[in-house]
Design a protein around this motif. Sequence first.
Motif, PDB file in Angstrom:
ATOM      1  N   PHE A 183      -5.531   0.352  14.230  1.00 17.48           N
ATOM      2  CA  PHE A 183      -5.257  -0.799  13.464  1.00 17.48           C
ATOM      3  C   PHE A 183      -3.709  -1.233  14.046  1.00 17.48           C
ATOM      4  O   PHE A 183      -2.889  -0.435  14.080  1.00 17.48           O
ATOM      5  CB  PHE A 183      -5.249  -0.600  12.025  1.00 17.48           C
ATOM      6  N   GLN A 213      -0.947   4.807   0.542  1.00 20.98           N
ATOM      7  CA  GLN A 213      -1.910   4.730   1.706  1.00 20.98           C
ATOM      8  C   GLN A 213      -0.857   4.748   2.971  1.00 20.98           C
ATOM      9  O   GLN A 213      -1.219   5.409   3.951  1.00 20.98           O
ATOM     10  CB  GLN A 213      -2.561   3.414   1.572  1.00 20.98           C
ATOM     11  N   TYR A 249       0.826  -1.050   0.097  1.00 21.24           N
ATOM     12  CA  TYR A 249       0.260  -0.199  -0.019  1.00 21.24           C
ATOM     13  C   TYR A 249       1.100   1.185   0.211  1.00 21.24           C
ATOM     14  O   TYR A 249       0.940   2.006   0.978  1.00 21.24           O
ATOM     15  CB  TYR A 249      -0.952   0.070   1.225  1.00 21.24           C
ATOM     16  N   ASN A 284     -11.495  -7.140   6.622  1.00 20.31           N
ATOM     17  CA  ASN A 284     -10.505  -6.186   5.819  1.00 20.31           C
ATOM     18  C   ASN A 284     -11.333  -4.872   5.785  1.00 20.31           C
ATOM     19  O   ASN A 284     -10.985  -4.037   4.650  1.00 20.31           O
ATOM     20  CB  ASN A 284     -10.135  -6.945   4.736  1.00 20.31           C
ATOM     21  N   VAL A 332      -1.721  -8.625   1.791  1.00 21.42           N
ATOM     22  CA  VAL A 332      -2.338  -7.980   2.763  1.00 21.42           C
ATOM     23  C   VAL A 332      -1.937  -8.409   4.055  1.00 21.42           C
ATOM     24  O   VAL A 332      -2.045  -9.386   4.235  1.00 21.42           O
ATOM     25  CB  VAL A 332      -3.671  -7.674   2.471  1.00 21.42           C
ATOM     26  N   CYS A 333      -1.196  -7.633   4.839  1.00 20.35           N
ATOM     27  CA  CYS A 333      -0.737  -8.207   6.198  1.00 20.35           C
ATOM     28  C   CYS A 333      -1.756  -8.635   7.232  1.00 20.35           C
ATOM     29  O   CYS A 333      -1.585  -9.702   7.784  1.00 20.35           O
ATOM     30  CB  CYS A 333      -0.109  -7.097   7.085  1.00 20.35           C
TER      31      CYS A 333
HETATM   32  C1  LIG Z   1      -6.308  -1.619   3.454  1.00 22.09           C
HETATM   33  N1  LIG Z   1      -5.970  -2.942   4.294  1.00 22.09           N
HETATM   34  C2  LIG Z   1      -7.063  -2.738   5.481  1.00 22.09           C
HETATM   35  C3  LIG Z   1      -6.726  -3.957   3.518  1.00 22.09           C
HETATM   36  C4  LIG Z   1      -4.950  -3.261   4.717  1.00 22.09           C
HETATM   37  C5  LIG Z   1      -4.081  -2.390   5.375  1.00 22.09           C
HETATM   38  C6  LIG Z   1      -2.580  -2.869   5.821  1.00 22.09           C
HETATM   39  C7  LIG Z   1      -1.695  -3.143   5.043  1.00 22.09           C
HETATM   40  O1  LIG Z   1      -0.882  -2.181   4.856  1.00 22.09           O
HETATM   41  O2  LIG Z   1      -1.560  -4.146   4.489  1.00 22.09           O
END
Ligand SMILES: C[N+](C)(C)CCCC(=O)O
Length: 504
Positions: free
Chosen positions: A467, A171, A168, A459, A297-298
Amino acid sequence: MEPSTLDLLGTVTGTVVVTEPLNFWGGQRVKPRQQANAEPVFEPATGRVLCQMFPCGSEEVDEAIKSAHSAYLKWSKMAGMERARIMLEAARIIREKRDKIAKLEVINNGKSITEAVVDIDVAWQCIEYYAGMAATLAGQHVQLPGGAFAYTRREALGVCVGIGAFNYPFQVAAWKSAPALACGNAMVFKPSPMTPVTAVLLAEIYKEAGVPEGLFCVVQGGADTGSLLCHHPGVAKVSFTGSVPTGKKVMEMAAKSVKHVTLELGGKSPLLIFKDCELENAVKGALMANFLTQGQVCCNGTRVYVQREIMPQFLEEVVKRTKVIPVGDPLLDDTRMGALISKPQLDKVLAYVNQAKKEGARVLCGGDSFVPSDPKLKGGYFMSPCVLDNCRDDMTCVKEEIFGPVMSVLPFDTEEEVIKRANNSPFGLASGVFTRDISRAHRVAENLQAGTCFINNYNISPVEVPFGGYKMSGFGRENGQVTIEYYSQLKTVVVEMGDVDSLF
Ligand SMILES: C[N+](C)(C)CCCC(=O)O
Ligand SMILES: NC(=O)C1=CN([C@@H]2O[C@H](COP(=O)(O)OP(=O)(O)OC[C@H]3O[C@@H](n4cnc5c(N)ncnc54)[C@H](O)[C@@H]3O)[C@@H](O)[C@H]2O)C=CC1
Protein backbone atom coordinates in the motif's frame (compact mmCIF):
# COMPACT_ATOMS: atom_id res chain seq x y z
CA MET A 1 -8.65 7.39 40.89
CA GLU A 2 -6.84 6.42 37.73
CA PRO A 3 -9.06 4.34 35.49
CA SER A 4 -7.25 1.62 33.64
CA THR A 5 -7.45 2.46 29.96
CA LEU A 6 -8.10 -1.18 29.24
CA ASP A 7 -10.86 -1.57 31.74
CA LEU A 8 -13.45 -0.25 29.37
CA LEU A 9 -16.00 -2.94 28.71
CA GLY A 10 -19.41 -1.64 29.65
CA THR A 11 -18.40 2.01 29.38
CA VAL A 12 -20.46 4.39 27.29
CA THR A 13 -19.71 7.47 25.27
CA GLY A 14 -19.03 10.52 27.41
CA THR A 15 -17.66 8.80 30.50
CA VAL A 16 -13.99 7.93 30.01
CA VAL A 17 -11.19 10.15 31.29
CA VAL A 18 -7.61 9.09 30.66
CA THR A 19 -5.13 10.20 33.30
CA GLU A 20 -2.34 7.65 32.95
CA PRO A 21 0.91 8.81 31.30
CA LEU A 22 0.87 8.27 27.53
CA ASN A 23 4.61 8.17 26.88
CA PHE A 24 6.39 4.84 26.90
CA TRP A 25 10.07 4.00 26.92
CA GLY A 26 12.47 1.89 28.97
CA GLY A 27 9.72 -0.71 29.22
CA GLN A 28 7.18 1.47 31.02
CA ARG A 29 4.81 4.40 30.82
CA VAL A 30 6.69 7.62 31.51
CA LYS A 31 5.19 10.72 33.10
CA PRO A 32 5.64 13.93 31.16
CA ARG A 33 8.62 15.93 32.42
CA GLN A 34 6.83 19.22 32.09
CA GLN A 35 3.19 20.22 32.14
CA ALA A 36 3.92 23.14 29.80
CA ASN A 37 2.26 23.29 26.38
CA ALA A 38 -0.37 20.72 27.38
CA GLU A 39 -3.06 20.34 24.75
CA PRO A 40 -6.56 19.09 25.54
CA VAL A 41 -7.58 15.97 23.65
CA PHE A 42 -11.26 15.76 22.81
CA GLU A 43 -13.75 12.95 22.53
CA PRO A 44 -15.13 13.72 19.04
CA ALA A 45 -18.60 12.31 19.77
CA THR A 46 -19.20 14.66 22.71
CA GLY A 47 -16.66 17.47 22.44
CA ARG A 48 -15.65 16.65 26.01
CA VAL A 49 -11.99 16.66 27.15
CA LEU A 50 -10.75 13.07 27.23
CA CYS A 51 -7.24 13.79 28.48
CA GLN A 52 -4.32 16.18 28.23
CA MET A 53 -1.52 15.61 25.76
CA PHE A 54 1.86 16.75 27.08
CA PRO A 55 4.34 17.14 24.22
CA CYS A 56 7.79 15.63 24.71
CA GLY A 57 10.76 17.97 24.63
CA SER A 58 14.28 17.26 23.44
CA GLU A 59 15.45 15.47 26.59
CA GLU A 60 12.49 13.12 26.50
CA VAL A 61 12.92 12.42 22.80
CA ASP A 62 16.57 11.74 23.49
CA GLU A 63 15.74 9.31 26.29
CA ALA A 64 13.26 7.44 24.13
CA ILE A 65 15.72 7.14 21.26
CA LYS A 66 18.49 5.93 23.60
CA SER A 67 16.11 3.38 25.09
CA ALA A 68 15.14 2.19 21.61
CA HIS A 69 18.78 1.98 20.58
CA SER A 70 19.75 -0.28 23.47
CA ALA A 71 16.82 -2.57 22.65
CA TYR A 72 17.83 -2.58 18.98
CA LEU A 73 21.31 -3.86 19.89
CA LYS A 74 19.74 -6.97 21.47
CA TRP A 75 16.80 -7.47 19.12
CA SER A 76 18.81 -7.22 15.91
CA LYS A 77 21.11 -10.03 17.09
CA MET A 78 18.23 -12.44 17.60
CA ALA A 79 17.29 -15.00 14.96
CA GLY A 80 14.24 -14.22 12.85
CA MET A 81 12.44 -17.21 14.39
CA GLU A 82 13.01 -15.79 17.88
CA ARG A 83 11.63 -12.41 16.87
CA ALA A 84 8.71 -14.12 15.14
CA ARG A 85 7.72 -15.99 18.28
CA ILE A 86 7.50 -12.76 20.30
CA MET A 87 5.62 -10.94 17.56
CA LEU A 88 3.10 -13.78 17.29
CA GLU A 89 2.54 -13.49 21.02
CA ALA A 90 1.93 -9.73 20.61
CA ALA A 91 -0.60 -10.47 17.86
CA ARG A 92 -2.32 -12.96 20.14
CA ILE A 93 -2.58 -10.45 22.99
CA ILE A 94 -4.06 -7.82 20.66
CA ARG A 95 -6.64 -10.38 19.52
CA GLU A 96 -7.50 -11.10 23.13
CA LYS A 97 -7.87 -7.40 24.01
CA ARG A 98 -9.41 -6.43 20.70
CA ASP A 99 -12.76 -5.16 21.92
CA LYS A 100 -11.29 -3.00 24.64
CA ILE A 101 -8.67 -1.46 22.37
CA ALA A 102 -11.35 -0.82 19.74
CA LYS A 103 -13.51 0.90 22.33
CA LEU A 104 -10.76 3.28 23.38
CA GLU A 105 -9.99 3.96 19.71
CA VAL A 106 -13.64 4.93 19.17
CA ILE A 107 -13.68 7.20 22.19
CA ASN A 108 -10.56 9.03 20.97
CA ASN A 109 -11.14 8.98 17.20
CA GLY A 110 -14.91 9.13 16.80
CA LYS A 111 -15.21 6.32 14.21
CA SER A 112 -17.88 3.65 14.62
CA ILE A 113 -17.12 0.62 16.77
CA THR A 114 -17.90 -1.62 13.77
CA GLU A 115 -14.98 -0.06 11.91
CA ALA A 116 -12.66 0.16 14.90
CA VAL A 117 -12.93 -3.57 15.53
CA VAL A 118 -11.83 -4.20 11.94
CA ASP A 119 -8.92 -1.77 12.39
CA ILE A 120 -7.67 -3.68 15.43
CA ASP A 121 -8.04 -6.97 13.56
CA VAL A 122 -5.96 -5.57 10.72
CA ALA A 123 -3.35 -4.47 13.27
CA TRP A 124 -2.81 -7.96 14.72
CA GLN A 125 -2.97 -9.50 11.25
CA CYS A 126 -0.18 -7.18 10.18
CA ILE A 127 1.99 -8.21 13.12
CA GLU A 128 1.21 -11.87 12.45
CA TYR A 129 2.07 -11.44 8.77
CA TYR A 130 5.47 -9.84 9.44
CA ALA A 131 6.18 -12.34 12.20
CA GLY A 132 5.84 -14.95 9.47
CA MET A 133 8.33 -13.07 7.32
CA ALA A 134 10.91 -12.45 10.05
CA ALA A 135 12.48 -15.88 9.67
CA THR A 136 12.52 -15.70 5.88
CA LEU A 137 14.92 -12.76 5.73
CA ALA A 138 18.03 -14.03 4.04
CA GLY A 139 20.84 -13.06 1.73
CA GLN A 140 22.33 -14.54 -1.42
CA HIS A 141 25.46 -16.51 -2.06
CA VAL A 142 27.38 -15.53 -5.21
CA GLN A 143 30.21 -17.67 -6.59
CA LEU A 144 33.17 -15.61 -7.93
CA PRO A 145 36.27 -16.63 -9.97
CA GLY A 146 39.12 -18.54 -8.30
CA GLY A 147 37.03 -19.96 -5.50
CA ALA A 148 36.23 -16.52 -4.15
CA PHE A 149 32.64 -15.81 -3.27
CA ALA A 150 30.36 -13.17 -1.86
CA TYR A 151 27.25 -13.23 0.20
CA THR A 152 24.70 -10.65 1.15
CA ARG A 153 23.17 -10.07 4.54
CA ARG A 154 19.86 -8.32 5.05
CA GLU A 155 20.45 -6.14 8.11
CA ALA A 156 18.30 -3.84 10.20
CA LEU A 157 18.57 -0.07 9.86
CA GLY A 158 18.61 0.81 13.57
CA VAL A 159 16.13 3.06 15.34
CA CYS A 160 13.21 3.91 13.07
CA VAL A 161 10.74 6.69 13.76
CA GLY A 162 7.04 6.30 12.99
CA ILE A 163 4.84 9.39 12.79
CA GLY A 164 1.12 8.77 12.52
CA ALA A 165 -2.02 10.57 11.40
CA PHE A 166 -5.22 10.73 13.45
CA ASN A 167 -7.46 8.50 11.35
CA TYR A 168 -6.13 4.99 12.11
CA PRO A 169 -4.18 5.55 15.35
CA PHE A 170 -3.62 1.95 16.48
CA GLN A 171 -3.54 0.40 13.02
CA VAL A 172 -0.92 2.79 11.68
CA ALA A 173 1.30 2.07 14.71
CA ALA A 174 1.04 -1.62 13.80
CA TRP A 175 1.55 -1.05 10.06
CA LYS A 176 4.80 0.74 10.83
CA SER A 177 6.14 -1.25 13.76
CA ALA A 178 5.42 -4.76 12.44
CA PRO A 179 7.78 -4.68 9.43
CA ALA A 180 10.28 -2.56 11.37
CA LEU A 181 10.47 -5.07 14.22
CA ALA A 182 10.45 -8.10 11.93
CA CYS A 183 13.63 -6.75 10.31
CA GLY A 184 15.38 -6.28 13.66
CA ASN A 185 14.84 -2.53 14.10
CA ALA A 186 13.50 -0.64 17.10
CA MET A 187 10.81 2.01 16.70
CA VAL A 188 9.98 5.29 18.38
CA PHE A 189 6.40 6.15 17.46
CA LYS A 190 4.72 9.52 17.69
CA PRO A 191 0.95 9.41 17.30
CA SER A 192 -1.08 12.40 16.18
CA PRO A 193 -1.56 14.85 19.06
CA MET A 194 -5.31 14.45 18.52
CA THR A 195 -5.23 10.67 19.05
CA PRO A 196 -2.60 9.93 21.68
CA VAL A 197 -4.24 7.19 23.75
CA THR A 198 -3.96 3.83 21.95
CA ALA A 199 -0.34 3.68 20.69
CA VAL A 200 0.83 3.21 24.28
CA LEU A 201 -1.37 0.11 24.53
CA LEU A 202 0.59 -1.39 21.65
CA ALA A 203 3.82 -0.57 23.51
CA GLU A 204 2.52 -2.40 26.59
CA ILE A 205 1.46 -5.36 24.50
CA TYR A 206 4.86 -5.69 22.82
CA LYS A 207 6.44 -5.57 26.26
CA GLU A 208 4.09 -8.22 27.63
CA ALA A 209 4.92 -10.38 24.60
CA GLY A 210 8.60 -10.24 25.53
CA VAL A 211 10.43 -7.67 23.38
CA PRO A 212 13.54 -6.13 24.96
CA GLU A 213 12.74 -3.01 26.98
CA GLY A 214 12.63 0.05 24.75
CA LEU A 215 12.04 -1.76 21.47
CA PHE A 216 8.79 0.08 20.78
CA CYS A 217 8.63 3.50 22.42
CA VAL A 218 5.89 6.13 22.29
CA VAL A 219 6.55 9.85 22.53
CA GLN A 220 3.67 12.30 22.51
CA GLY A 221 3.63 15.64 20.75
CA GLY A 222 2.88 17.58 17.61
CA ALA A 223 5.04 19.33 15.03
CA ASP A 224 7.84 20.30 17.46
CA THR A 225 8.27 16.80 18.83
CA GLY A 226 8.00 15.45 15.26
CA SER A 227 10.82 17.64 14.07
CA LEU A 228 13.01 16.70 17.05
CA LEU A 229 12.58 13.09 15.93
CA CYS A 230 13.29 13.85 12.27
CA HIS A 231 16.47 15.78 13.12
CA HIS A 232 17.81 13.33 15.71
CA PRO A 233 21.21 11.86 14.77
CA GLY A 234 20.31 8.54 16.43
CA VAL A 235 17.47 7.88 13.99
CA ALA A 236 18.04 5.84 10.81
CA LYS A 237 14.63 6.13 9.19
CA VAL A 238 11.40 8.08 9.35
CA SER A 239 8.15 6.52 8.22
CA PHE A 240 5.52 9.23 8.02
CA THR A 241 1.76 9.15 7.47
CA GLY A 242 0.04 12.50 7.08
CA SER A 243 -0.54 15.41 4.78
CA VAL A 244 1.55 16.43 1.78
CA PRO A 245 2.81 19.72 3.29
CA THR A 246 4.04 17.97 6.46
CA GLY A 247 5.48 15.13 4.39
CA LYS A 248 7.61 17.58 2.44
CA LYS A 249 8.97 19.02 5.70
CA VAL A 250 9.75 15.54 7.02
CA MET A 251 11.66 14.71 3.84
CA GLU A 252 13.62 17.95 4.06
CA MET A 253 14.54 17.36 7.71
CA ALA A 254 15.50 13.74 7.03
CA ALA A 255 17.64 14.84 4.08
CA LYS A 256 19.98 16.77 6.37
CA SER A 257 21.39 13.53 7.75
CA VAL A 258 20.36 11.30 4.81
CA LYS A 259 17.83 9.25 6.76
CA HIS A 260 15.67 6.72 4.94
CA VAL A 261 12.14 8.02 4.40
CA THR A 262 8.75 6.46 3.69
CA LEU A 263 5.94 8.94 2.99
CA GLU A 264 2.27 7.91 3.06
CA LEU A 265 0.54 11.14 2.14
CA GLY A 266 -2.84 12.39 1.04
CA GLY A 267 -4.90 11.65 -2.04
CA LYS A 268 -7.82 12.57 -4.24
CA SER A 269 -8.39 9.21 -5.77
CA PRO A 270 -10.60 8.56 -8.80
CA LEU A 271 -13.24 5.84 -8.98
CA LEU A 272 -14.36 4.98 -12.53
CA ILE A 273 -17.80 3.46 -12.95
CA PHE A 274 -18.55 2.14 -16.44
CA LYS A 275 -22.04 1.53 -17.77
CA ASP A 276 -21.39 -2.20 -18.05
CA CYS A 277 -20.81 -2.52 -14.30
CA GLU A 278 -22.95 -4.43 -11.84
CA LEU A 279 -24.65 -1.27 -10.58
CA GLU A 280 -25.49 -2.34 -7.06
CA ASN A 281 -21.88 -3.33 -6.42
CA ALA A 282 -20.67 -0.07 -7.94
CA VAL A 283 -22.94 1.90 -5.61
CA LYS A 284 -21.74 -0.07 -2.60
CA GLY A 285 -18.17 0.44 -3.79
CA ALA A 286 -18.68 4.19 -4.03
CA LEU A 287 -19.97 4.26 -0.45
CA MET A 288 -16.99 2.21 0.75
CA ALA A 289 -14.73 4.57 -1.20
CA ASN A 290 -16.08 7.68 0.51
CA PHE A 291 -17.60 7.16 3.92
CA LEU A 292 -15.28 4.98 6.03
CA THR A 293 -14.01 6.84 9.12
CA GLN A 294 -16.27 9.81 8.29
CA GLY A 295 -14.42 10.21 5.00
CA GLN A 296 -11.10 10.80 6.73
CA VAL A 297 -9.21 8.16 4.77
CA CYS A 298 -6.20 8.96 2.62
CA CYS A 299 -7.01 6.47 -0.14
CA ASN A 300 -10.70 7.39 -0.48
CA GLY A 301 -12.10 7.48 -4.01
CA THR A 302 -13.65 10.92 -3.75
CA ARG A 303 -13.78 11.73 -7.47
CA VAL A 304 -16.49 9.37 -8.67
CA TYR A 305 -16.61 9.34 -12.49
CA VAL A 306 -19.81 7.74 -13.75
CA GLN A 307 -20.49 6.94 -17.42
CA ARG A 308 -23.23 9.29 -18.56
CA GLU A 309 -25.76 6.61 -19.62
CA ILE A 310 -26.06 5.22 -16.07
CA MET A 311 -25.74 8.50 -14.17
CA PRO A 312 -29.46 8.84 -13.23
CA GLN A 313 -29.72 5.29 -11.85
CA PHE A 314 -26.37 5.60 -10.06
CA LEU A 315 -27.28 8.89 -8.40
CA GLU A 316 -30.70 7.70 -7.33
CA GLU A 317 -29.28 4.60 -5.70
CA VAL A 318 -26.21 6.22 -4.13
CA VAL A 319 -28.28 9.07 -2.63
CA LYS A 320 -30.92 6.66 -1.34
CA ARG A 321 -28.28 4.66 0.51
CA THR A 322 -26.30 7.68 1.74
CA LYS A 323 -29.40 9.21 3.30
CA VAL A 324 -29.99 6.18 5.49
CA ILE A 325 -26.45 5.82 6.86
CA PRO A 326 -26.97 5.82 10.64
CA VAL A 327 -24.91 8.73 12.01
CA GLY A 328 -24.55 8.99 15.76
CA ASP A 329 -23.05 7.47 18.89
CA PRO A 330 -19.98 5.65 17.59
CA LEU A 331 -20.01 3.12 20.42
CA LEU A 332 -23.40 1.73 19.38
CA ASP A 333 -23.35 -1.36 17.19
CA ASP A 334 -25.90 0.00 14.72
CA THR A 335 -24.04 3.24 14.04
CA ARG A 336 -22.22 3.34 10.73
CA MET A 337 -20.85 6.89 10.86
CA GLY A 338 -19.46 8.62 13.94
CA ALA A 339 -17.96 12.04 14.49
CA LEU A 340 -15.16 13.84 12.66
CA ILE A 341 -11.90 14.24 14.50
CA SER A 342 -12.26 17.88 15.64
CA LYS A 343 -14.33 21.02 15.44
CA PRO A 344 -11.83 22.70 13.04
CA GLN A 345 -11.90 19.62 10.79
CA LEU A 346 -15.72 19.66 10.76
CA ASP A 347 -15.75 23.39 9.94
CA LYS A 348 -13.20 22.85 7.17
CA VAL A 349 -15.26 20.09 5.57
CA LEU A 350 -18.49 22.12 5.80
CA ALA A 351 -16.65 25.07 4.23
CA TYR A 352 -15.65 22.79 1.32
CA VAL A 353 -19.33 21.93 0.80
CA ASN A 354 -20.24 25.63 0.76
CA GLN A 355 -17.44 26.42 -1.65
CA ALA A 356 -18.65 23.59 -3.91
CA LYS A 357 -22.16 25.10 -3.92
CA LYS A 358 -20.73 28.50 -4.84
CA GLU A 359 -18.79 26.93 -7.69
CA GLY A 360 -21.99 25.35 -9.06
CA ALA A 361 -22.17 21.89 -7.51
CA ARG A 362 -25.56 20.59 -6.42
CA VAL A 363 -25.92 19.00 -3.00
CA LEU A 364 -28.03 15.86 -3.46
CA CYS A 365 -27.95 14.98 0.21
CA GLY A 366 -26.13 15.79 3.47
CA GLY A 367 -23.34 18.29 3.82
CA ASP A 368 -24.71 19.84 7.03
CA SER A 369 -23.58 19.61 10.59
CA PHE A 370 -25.69 17.09 12.42
CA VAL A 371 -26.90 17.01 16.01
CA PRO A 372 -27.95 13.54 17.16
CA SER A 373 -31.02 13.36 19.39
CA ASP A 374 -29.07 11.92 22.34
CA PRO A 375 -28.32 15.01 24.51
CA LYS A 376 -24.84 13.81 25.47
CA LEU A 377 -23.81 14.04 21.80
CA LYS A 378 -24.84 17.69 21.42
CA GLY A 379 -21.25 18.93 21.42
CA GLY A 380 -19.99 16.26 18.99
CA TYR A 381 -18.45 16.93 15.56
CA PHE A 382 -21.03 15.16 13.42
CA MET A 383 -22.10 15.88 9.87
CA SER A 384 -24.44 14.22 7.42
CA PRO A 385 -22.66 12.36 4.60
CA CYS A 386 -22.81 14.35 1.39
CA VAL A 387 -23.16 13.59 -2.33
CA LEU A 388 -22.35 16.37 -4.78
CA ASP A 389 -23.61 16.34 -8.35
CA ASN A 390 -23.00 18.78 -11.20
CA CYS A 391 -19.30 18.72 -10.49
CA ARG A 392 -16.57 19.76 -12.93
CA ASP A 393 -12.88 18.85 -12.89
CA ASP A 394 -11.84 22.44 -12.12
CA MET A 395 -13.88 22.73 -8.92
CA THR A 396 -12.15 22.93 -5.55
CA CYS A 397 -14.12 19.94 -4.24
CA VAL A 398 -12.80 17.83 -7.13
CA LYS A 399 -9.20 19.00 -6.93
CA GLU A 400 -8.46 19.15 -3.21
CA GLU A 401 -8.46 16.48 -0.54
CA ILE A 402 -11.43 17.28 1.72
CA PHE A 403 -10.87 14.54 4.34
CA GLY A 404 -14.54 14.33 5.25
CA PRO A 405 -17.68 12.47 4.07
CA VAL A 406 -18.10 14.29 0.75
CA MET A 407 -18.42 12.43 -2.55
CA SER A 408 -18.11 14.38 -5.81
CA VAL A 409 -19.80 12.75 -8.79
CA LEU A 410 -18.77 13.59 -12.37
CA PRO A 411 -20.08 12.29 -15.70
CA PHE A 412 -17.84 10.89 -18.45
CA ASP A 413 -18.31 9.48 -21.95
CA THR A 414 -15.31 7.42 -23.03
CA GLU A 415 -12.60 5.32 -21.43
CA GLU A 416 -9.82 7.37 -23.00
CA GLU A 417 -11.31 10.62 -21.74
CA VAL A 418 -11.91 9.41 -18.19
CA ILE A 419 -8.40 8.01 -17.79
CA LYS A 420 -6.94 11.34 -18.83
CA ARG A 421 -9.17 13.21 -16.40
CA ALA A 422 -8.54 10.72 -13.59
CA ASN A 423 -4.78 11.13 -13.99
CA ASN A 424 -4.96 14.90 -14.06
CA SER A 425 -4.12 15.22 -10.34
CA PRO A 426 -0.93 15.79 -8.39
CA PHE A 427 -1.96 12.89 -6.14
CA GLY A 428 -1.72 9.18 -6.96
CA LEU A 429 -2.55 7.09 -3.91
CA ALA A 430 -5.39 4.84 -5.08
CA SER A 431 -7.97 4.38 -7.81
CA GLY A 432 -10.83 2.08 -8.67
CA VAL A 433 -12.81 0.76 -11.60
CA PHE A 434 -16.18 -0.95 -11.83
CA THR A 435 -16.86 -2.84 -15.07
CA ARG A 436 -17.81 -6.35 -16.17
CA ASP A 437 -15.37 -6.16 -19.10
CA ILE A 438 -12.22 -7.88 -17.87
CA SER A 439 -9.97 -6.48 -20.61
CA ARG A 440 -11.14 -2.99 -19.84
CA ALA A 441 -10.62 -3.51 -16.12
CA HIS A 442 -6.96 -4.48 -16.55
CA ARG A 443 -6.33 -1.84 -19.22
CA VAL A 444 -7.70 0.86 -16.94
CA ALA A 445 -5.68 -0.49 -13.99
CA GLU A 446 -2.54 -0.33 -16.12
CA ASN A 447 -3.17 3.25 -17.21
CA LEU A 448 -4.22 4.86 -13.94
CA GLN A 449 -1.35 6.64 -12.20
CA ALA A 450 -1.83 5.38 -8.65
CA GLY A 451 -0.19 3.03 -6.17
CA THR A 452 -3.32 0.88 -5.93
CA CYS A 453 -6.16 0.12 -8.32
CA PHE A 454 -9.23 -1.69 -6.98
CA ILE A 455 -11.21 -3.63 -9.59
CA ASN A 456 -14.89 -4.06 -8.68
CA ASN A 457 -14.43 -3.10 -5.03
CA TYR A 458 -12.81 -0.31 -3.05
CA ASN A 459 -10.77 0.25 0.15
CA ILE A 460 -9.88 -3.37 0.64
CA SER A 461 -6.33 -3.38 2.02
CA PRO A 462 -5.28 -6.82 3.20
CA VAL A 463 -1.91 -6.75 4.95
CA GLU A 464 -0.46 -9.14 2.38
CA VAL A 465 -0.51 -6.51 -0.38
CA PRO A 466 1.62 -3.37 -0.66
CA PHE A 467 0.00 0.00 0.00
CA GLY A 468 1.45 3.38 -0.96
CA GLY A 469 1.47 6.25 -3.37
CA TYR A 470 2.53 7.54 -6.76
CA LYS A 471 3.27 11.20 -7.42
CA MET A 472 2.67 13.54 -4.47
CA SER A 473 0.94 10.82 -2.48
CA GLY A 474 4.39 9.68 -1.43
CA PHE A 475 6.80 6.79 -1.87
CA GLY A 476 7.86 3.64 -0.14
CA ARG A 477 5.24 1.06 0.77
CA GLU A 478 3.50 -0.36 3.80
CA ASN A 479 2.28 -3.96 4.04
CA GLY A 480 3.22 -6.80 1.69
CA GLN A 481 6.59 -8.49 1.22
CA VAL A 482 8.21 -5.48 -0.41
CA THR A 483 8.06 -3.41 2.79
CA ILE A 484 10.88 -5.55 4.19
CA GLU A 485 13.12 -3.67 1.77
CA TYR A 486 12.07 -0.35 3.27
CA TYR A 487 13.07 -1.42 6.77
CA SER A 488 16.35 -3.17 6.05
CA GLN A 489 19.61 -2.68 4.23
CA LEU A 490 21.79 -5.03 2.28
CA LYS A 491 25.39 -5.74 3.16
CA THR A 492 27.67 -7.41 0.65
CA VAL A 493 30.50 -9.52 2.05
CA VAL A 494 33.24 -10.38 -0.46
CA VAL A 495 35.47 -13.34 0.47
CA GLU A 496 38.90 -14.02 -1.04
CA MET A 497 40.07 -17.64 -0.83
CA GLY A 498 43.43 -17.21 -2.58
CA ASP A 499 46.26 -14.68 -2.58
CA VAL A 500 45.81 -10.98 -3.12
CA ASP A 501 46.54 -10.08 -6.73
CA SER A 502 47.79 -6.53 -6.13
CA LEU A 503 48.29 -4.02 -8.90
CA PHE A 504 50.91 -2.23 -6.80
C1 LIG B 1 -7.71 0.87 6.14
N1 LIG B 1 -7.84 1.65 4.93
C2 LIG B 1 -7.36 0.88 3.81
C3 LIG B 1 -9.23 1.95 4.70
C4 LIG B 1 -7.13 2.93 5.02
C5 LIG B 1 -5.67 2.82 5.35
C6 LIG B 1 -4.90 4.06 5.03
C7 LIG B 1 -5.09 5.16 6.01
O1 LIG B 1 -4.43 5.10 7.06
O2 LIG B 1 -5.86 6.09 5.72
N1 LIG C 1 -1.21 7.75 2.72
C1 LIG C 1 -1.63 7.39 3.92
O1 LIG C 1 -1.43 6.26 4.32
C2 LIG C 1 -2.38 8.35 4.79
C3 LIG C 1 -2.34 9.71 4.60
N2 LIG C 1 -3.02 10.56 5.44
C4 LIG C 1 -3.03 11.98 5.17
O2 LIG C 1 -2.86 12.70 6.39
C5 LIG C 1 -3.62 13.91 6.40
C6 LIG C 1 -4.48 14.00 7.62
O3 LIG C 1 -3.79 13.63 8.75
P1 LIG C 1 -3.20 14.72 9.75
O4 LIG C 1 -2.93 14.03 11.03
O5 LIG C 1 -4.09 15.91 9.77
O6 LIG C 1 -1.84 15.12 9.00
P2 LIG C 1 -0.67 16.06 9.47
O7 LIG C 1 0.29 16.12 8.34
O8 LIG C 1 -1.16 17.33 10.02
O9 LIG C 1 -0.01 15.32 10.71
C7 LIG C 1 0.50 14.02 10.60
C8 LIG C 1 1.53 13.78 11.70
O10 LIG C 1 2.66 14.61 11.47
C9 LIG C 1 3.01 15.29 12.66
N3 LIG C 1 3.67 16.55 12.31
C10 LIG C 1 3.12 17.75 12.06
N4 LIG C 1 4.07 18.65 11.74
C11 LIG C 1 5.26 17.99 11.79
C12 LIG C 1 6.61 18.38 11.56
N5 LIG C 1 6.96 19.62 11.22
N6 LIG C 1 7.56 17.44 11.68
C13 LIG C 1 7.26 16.17 12.00
N7 LIG C 1 6.00 15.75 12.25
C14 LIG C 1 5.01 16.64 12.14
C15 LIG C 1 1.69 15.45 13.37
O11 LIG C 1 1.85 15.74 14.72
C16 LIG C 1 1.04 14.11 13.10
O12 LIG C 1 1.53 13.13 13.97
C17 LIG C 1 -4.43 13.86 5.12
O13 LIG C 1 -3.82 14.62 4.11
C18 LIG C 1 -4.38 12.40 4.72
O14 LIG C 1 -4.57 12.15 3.38
C19 LIG C 1 -3.74 10.08 6.47
C20 LIG C 1 -3.80 8.74 6.70
C21 LIG C 1 -3.15 7.78 5.85
